[in-house]
Design a protein around this motif. Structure first.
Motif, PDB file in Angstrom:
ATOM      1  N   MET A 136       0.834  -1.214   0.000  1.00  0.00           N
ATOM      2  CA  MET A 136       0.000   0.000   0.000  1.00  0.00           C
ATOM      3  C   MET A 136       0.865   1.260   0.000  1.00  0.00           C
ATOM      4  O   MET A 136       0.405   2.342   0.358  1.00  0.00           O
ATOM      5  N   ASN A 137       2.124   1.094  -0.385  1.00  0.00           N
ATOM      6  CA  ASN A 137       3.081   2.205  -0.416  1.00  0.00           C
ATOM      7  C   ASN A 137       3.329   2.784   0.975  1.00  0.00           C
ATOM      8  O   ASN A 137       3.709   3.940   1.114  1.00  0.00           O
ATOM      9  N   PHE A 138       3.101   1.937   1.974  1.00  0.00           N
ATOM     10  CA  PHE A 138       3.395   2.334   3.341  1.00  0.00           C
ATOM     11  C   PHE A 138       4.856   1.978   3.598  1.00  0.00           C
ATOM     12  O   PHE A 138       5.181   1.087   4.374  1.00  0.00           O
ATOM     13  N   ASP A 139       5.747   2.688   2.902  1.00  0.00           N
ATOM     14  CA  ASP A 139       7.141   2.278   2.863  1.00  0.00           C
ATOM     15  C   ASP A 139       8.060   3.167   3.688  1.00  0.00           C
ATOM     16  O   ASP A 139       9.266   3.177   3.490  1.00  0.00           O
ATOM     17  N   ASN A 140       7.488   3.954   4.583  1.00  0.00           N
ATOM     18  CA  ASN A 140       8.325   4.726   5.497  1.00  0.00           C
ATOM     19  C   ASN A 140       8.932   3.753   6.509  1.00  0.00           C
ATOM     20  O   ASN A 140       8.232   3.165   7.328  1.00  0.00           O
ATOM     21  N   VAL A 141      10.233   3.596   6.441  1.00  0.00           N
ATOM     22  CA  VAL A 141      10.898   2.576   7.250  1.00  0.00           C
ATOM     23  C   VAL A 141      10.641   2.800   8.733  1.00  0.00           C
ATOM     24  O   VAL A 141      10.358   1.852   9.475  1.00  0.00           O
ATOM     25  N   HIS A 142      10.733   4.033   9.188  1.00  0.00           N
ATOM     26  CA  HIS A 142      10.576   4.307  10.613  1.00  0.00           C
ATOM     27  C   HIS A 142       9.153   4.032  11.084  1.00  0.00           C
ATOM     28  O   HIS A 142       8.945   3.546  12.203  1.00  0.00           O
ATOM     29  N   GLN A 143       8.168   4.313  10.243  1.00  0.00           N
ATOM     30  CA  GLN A 143       6.791   4.008  10.618  1.00  0.00           C
ATOM     31  C   GLN A 143       6.561   2.506  10.718  1.00  0.00           C
ATOM     32  O   GLN A 143       5.903   2.028  11.637  1.00  0.00           O
ATOM     33  N   VAL A 144       7.101   1.769   9.761  1.00  0.00           N
ATOM     34  CA  VAL A 144       6.947   0.313   9.792  1.00  0.00           C
ATOM     35  C   VAL A 144       7.654  -0.270  11.008  1.00  0.00           C
ATOM     36  O   VAL A 144       7.136  -1.165  11.684  1.00  0.00           O
ATOM     37  N   GLU A 145       8.840   0.227  11.304  1.00  0.00           N
ATOM     38  CA  GLU A 145       9.564  -0.246  12.484  1.00  0.00           C
ATOM     39  C   GLU A 145       8.774   0.026  13.754  1.00  0.00           C
ATOM     40  O   GLU A 145       8.706  -0.828  14.659  1.00  0.00           O
ATOM     41  N   GLU A 146       8.163   1.202  13.827  1.00  0.00           N
ATOM     42  CA  GLU A 146       7.373   1.546  15.007  1.00  0.00           C
ATOM     43  C   GLU A 146       6.146   0.648  15.120  1.00  0.00           C
ATOM     44  O   GLU A 146       5.805   0.173  16.216  1.00  0.00           O
ATOM     45  N   LEU A 147       5.479   0.395  13.996  1.00  0.00           N
ATOM     46  CA  LEU A 147       4.318  -0.496  14.014  1.00  0.00           C
ATOM     47  C   LEU A 147       4.703  -1.903  14.457  1.00  0.00           C
ATOM     48  O   LEU A 147       4.024  -2.527  15.279  1.00  0.00           O
ATOM     49  N   LEU A 148       5.803  -2.410  13.890  1.00  0.00           N
ATOM     50  CA  LEU A 148       6.248  -3.750  14.240  1.00  0.00           C
ATOM     51  C   LEU A 148       6.671  -3.827  15.703  1.00  0.00           C
ATOM     52  O   LEU A 148       6.401  -4.816  16.393  1.00  0.00           O
ATOM     53  N   GLU A 149       7.330  -2.783  16.178  1.00  0.00           N
ATOM     54  CA  GLU A 149       7.767  -2.767  17.571  1.00  0.00           C
ATOM     55  C   GLU A 149       6.573  -2.822  18.518  1.00  0.00           C
ATOM     56  O   GLU A 149       6.566  -3.578  19.499  1.00  0.00           O
ATOM     57  N   LYS A 150       5.529  -2.033  18.216  1.00  0.00           N
ATOM     58  CA  LYS A 150       4.334  -2.055  19.057  1.00  0.00           C
ATOM     59  C   LYS A 150       3.619  -3.401  18.967  1.00  0.00           C
ATOM     60  O   LYS A 150       3.102  -3.910  19.968  1.00  0.00           O
ATOM     61  N   HIS A 151       3.586  -3.957  17.747  1.00  0.00           N
ATOM     62  CA  HIS A 151       2.971  -5.273  17.559  1.00  0.00           C
ATOM     63  C   HIS A 151       3.702  -6.328  18.382  1.00  0.00           C
ATOM     64  O   HIS A 151       3.078  -7.150  19.067  1.00  0.00           O
ATOM     65  N   LEU A 152       5.026  -6.304  18.341  1.00  0.00           N
ATOM     66  CA  LEU A 152       5.820  -7.281  19.078  1.00  0.00           C
ATOM     67  C   LEU A 152       5.662  -7.095  20.584  1.00  0.00           C
ATOM     68  O   LEU A 152       5.595  -8.086  21.328  1.00  0.00           O
ATOM     69  N   GLU A 153       5.597  -5.858  21.030  1.00  0.00           N
ATOM     70  CA  GLU A 153       5.427  -5.600  22.461  1.00  0.00           C
ATOM     71  C   GLU A 153       4.085  -6.138  22.957  1.00  0.00           C
ATOM     72  O   GLU A 153       4.012  -6.780  24.015  1.00  0.00           O
ATOM     73  N   SER A 154       3.034  -5.879  22.196  1.00  0.00           N
ATOM     74  CA  SER A 154       1.711  -6.364  22.610  1.00  0.00           C
ATOM     75  C   SER A 154       1.644  -7.887  22.552  1.00  0.00           C
ATOM     76  O   SER A 154       1.013  -8.520  23.403  1.00  0.00           O
ATOM     77  N   LEU A 155       2.330  -8.477  21.565  1.00  0.00           N
ATOM     78  CA  LEU A 155       2.339  -9.932  21.442  1.00  0.00           C
ATOM     79  C   LEU A 155       3.058 -10.570  22.627  1.00  0.00           C
ATOM     80  O   LEU A 155       2.575 -11.553  23.209  1.00  0.00           O
ATOM     81  N   LEU A 156       4.216 -10.008  23.012  1.00  0.00           N
ATOM     82  CA  LEU A 156       4.958 -10.549  24.152  1.00  0.00           C
ATOM     83  C   LEU A 156       4.162 -10.393  25.443  1.00  0.00           C
ATOM     84  O   LEU A 156       4.122 -11.310  26.270  1.00  0.00           O
ATOM     85  N   GLU A 157       3.523  -9.246  25.597  1.00  0.00           N
ATOM     86  CA  GLU A 157       2.719  -9.022  26.805  1.00  0.00           C
ATOM     87  C   GLU A 157       1.595 -10.050  26.899  1.00  0.00           C
ATOM     88  O   GLU A 157       1.323 -10.592  27.980  1.00  0.00           O
ATOM     89  N   GLU A 158       0.962 -10.338  25.767  1.00  0.00           N
ATOM     90  CA  GLU A 158      -0.118 -11.334  25.768  1.00  0.00           C
ATOM     91  C   GLU A 158       0.423 -12.719  26.104  1.00  0.00           C
ATOM     92  O   GLU A 158      -0.207 -13.475  26.849  1.00  0.00           O
ATOM     93  N   LYS A 159       1.594 -13.056  25.560  1.00  0.00           N
ATOM     94  CA  LYS A 159       2.178 -14.370  25.806  1.00  0.00           C
ATOM     95  C   LYS A 159       2.606 -14.546  27.260  1.00  0.00           C
ATOM     96  O   LYS A 159       2.729 -15.683  27.739  1.00  0.00           O
ATOM     97  N   GLN A 160       2.853 -13.426  27.964  1.00  0.00           N
ATOM     98  CA  GLN A 160       3.329 -13.503  29.341  1.00  0.00           C
ATOM     99  C   GLN A 160       2.205 -13.512  30.372  1.00  0.00           C
ATOM    100  O   GLN A 160       2.471 -13.585  31.577  1.00  0.00           O
ATOM    101  N   HIS A 161       0.945 -13.441  29.920  1.00  0.00           N
ATOM    102  CA  HIS A 161      -0.160 -13.396  30.876  1.00  0.00           C
ATOM    103  C   HIS A 161      -0.184 -14.629  31.782  1.00  0.00           C
ATOM    104  O   HIS A 161      -0.454 -14.526  32.981  1.00  0.00           O
TER     105      HIS A 161
END
Length: 288
Positions: A136-161
């Motif tokens: 979708m031309n969402f190719d801003n590297v820093h935005q993608v990194e931020e999205l992935l970082e938040k996704h990974l943080e929420s995923l780890l938090e869920e796995k640690q419940h």
């Protein structure tokens, strides 16, 4: 199996030392069913009251993981890097062709080569959603990194419940042991007219509650919570590698460089070697 071995050693050393010191198991065995019912029942009841159904279900899976070990093995990390290699090659050759794979991964001939990864909803969701954003031309590297970082943080938090819930139970067990011991003292005080040898046995039975609460907290439940926490943290590297590959691709690196960056991010115990990845990728090319 380390969890089972550790539990056996803990029980053997504690009760073995007690017996070698001249202790008698009769008092403990007599009081154990009743004290165990009060302490264990109260702990389970509090666990059910303080957690939702998903956390309770995940905790069951976490306990199995504590015995079997991390879900992802060395071969799975190798398969992930091969999968990402194939997807990135398709993406670079013709971005239109990748849409069929990410829109219906269950029907994709690429994903079907890796059934264990395909069954993991979190991995497939991360791969497909991120590539879809890139299309979708969402190719801003820093935005993608931020999205992935938040996704990974929420995923780890869920796995640690599950581990957090078990740790809360471990923290409560000593106090529940005291509750059981106090009830035993109340029972003893109601029989204060009994001979000293009977009162001694009743007081010893009451103290079993304190012992059991502390033993379960620091010898069983607490170590299992810690074990689960470390397992989920190691498994999280698997998902982090997906982000490493995709972000490196956004930096316009060649596919082999993207894969190498992610490979080095894998835990040393399960990290495939450079030659193993190279041979696996070469095998994919020959099969194609």
């Amino acid at each position: 199996m380390n969890a089972i071995l550790g539990l056996v050693v803990t029980i053997g050393m504690v009760f073995g030392g007690y017996l070698l010191a001249g202790g008698h198991m009769e008092i403990i065995m007599h009081a154990l069913p009743f004290e165990g019912m009060m302490i264990g029942g109260a702990a389970i009841g509090a666990f059910l009251a303080s957690n939702d159904f998903n956390t309770i279900k995940h905790t069951g899976g976490d306990l199995m993981a504590a015995i079997t070990g991390p879900k992802w093995k060395k071969t799975d990390y190798q398969d992930l890097l091969c999968l990402m290699t194939e997807l990135l090659n398709v993406l670079k050759q013709n971005p239109v062709d990748i849409e069929a794979h990410i829109e219906e991964p269950q029907s994709s001939d690429i994903f079907q080569k890796y059934p264990k990864i395909l069954k993991d909803h979190d991995a497939i969701e991360m791969i497909c959603d991120t590539i879809r954003s890139m299309l979708m031309n969402f190719d801003n590297v820093h935005q993608v990194e931020e999205l992935l970082e938040k996704h990974l943080e929420s995923l780890l938090e869920e796995k640690q419940h599950g581990s957090h819930a078990l740790q809360n139970m471990a923290d409560a067990l000593p106090a529940l042991g005291i509750v059981a011991a106090v009830l035993g003292v109340i029972k003893t005080m109601a029989s204060i007219d009994k001979p000293p040898e009977i009162l001694g046995g009743m007081i010893g039975g009451a103290l079993v509650g304190t012992f059991l609460g502390v033993f379960l907290a620091y010898g069983v439940v607490g170590p299992f919570a810690s074990r689960i926490r470390s397992i989920r943290a190691e498994e999280h590297f698997f998902y982090s590698m997906i982000g490493e590959v995709l972000v490196s691709n956004l930096h316009k690196n060649p596919v082999n460089i993207c894969v190498e960056v992610a490979r080095r991010h894998a835990p040393a115990r399960v990290r495939p070697s450079f030659n193993e990845i190279e041979q696996a990728v070469r095998g994919l090319k020959q099969a194609a």
